[in-house]
Design a protein around this motif. Sequence first.
Motif, short mmCIF file in Angstrom:
data_model
loop_
_atom_site.label_atom_id
_atom_site.label_comp_id
_atom_site.label_asym_id
_atom_site.label_seq_id
_atom_site.Cartn_x
_atom_site.Cartn_y
_atom_site.Cartn_z
N CYS A 37 0.85 -1.19 0.00
CA CYS A 37 0.00 0.00 0.00
C CYS A 37 0.89 1.25 0.00
CB CYS A 37 -0.90 -0.01 1.23
SG CYS A 37 -1.89 1.47 1.39
N CYS A 39 -0.26 3.35 3.62
CA CYS A 39 0.14 2.89 4.96
C CYS A 39 1.28 1.86 4.94
CB CYS A 39 -1.07 2.33 5.71
SG CYS A 39 -1.63 0.72 5.11
N GLU A 83 -5.95 -2.81 5.16
CA GLU A 83 -5.75 -2.02 6.37
C GLU A 83 -6.45 -0.67 6.29
OE1 GLU A 83 -4.01 -2.62 9.37
OE2 GLU A 83 -4.13 -4.69 8.66
N CYS A 84 -6.23 0.06 5.19
CA CYS A 84 -6.76 1.43 5.11
C CYS A 84 -7.74 1.63 3.96
CB CYS A 84 -5.61 2.44 5.03
SG CYS A 84 -4.76 2.43 3.45
N CYS A 142 -6.34 -1.92 -0.22
CA CYS A 142 -5.57 -2.26 0.98
C CYS A 142 -6.52 -2.73 2.08
CB CYS A 142 -4.78 -1.03 1.44
SG CYS A 142 -3.97 -1.28 3.01
ZN LIG Z 1 -3.11 0.87 3.28
#
Ligand SMILES: [Zn+2]
Length: 113
Positions: free
Chosen positions: A73, A76, A91-92, A89
Amino acid sequence: MHELSIAIDIVDIATREAAKENATKINKVDIEVGTLSGVVIEALETAMTEAIRDTMLEGSHISIHEIPAMARCKVCRHEFKIDDWLALCPECGSPENEVIQGRELRLKTLEVT
Ligand SMILES: [Zn+2]
């Protein structure tokens, strides 16, 4: 067939490498294929059995390894496994990422005598 021309290229590279070492026979070949390389592993396996006929690779052990595609990513820096080019992504949620693994198509190891 796309895979057959790839197989012929691999045989070509392997034969040239073996010749550099004055080898007469290639015993084992490892090939790495990324899941985003566009190569179908089963088709490549079939193509290899065709391509090695009457070459130094005839009778050698050919292993084809699948390399899972990974992306990083850009927001992040999280690294994650992807199945296609358009991945978010986990995560984000950002769609901005770079593919860091999975495009490879390479001859990894070569065992000769
Ligand atoms: Zn990310």
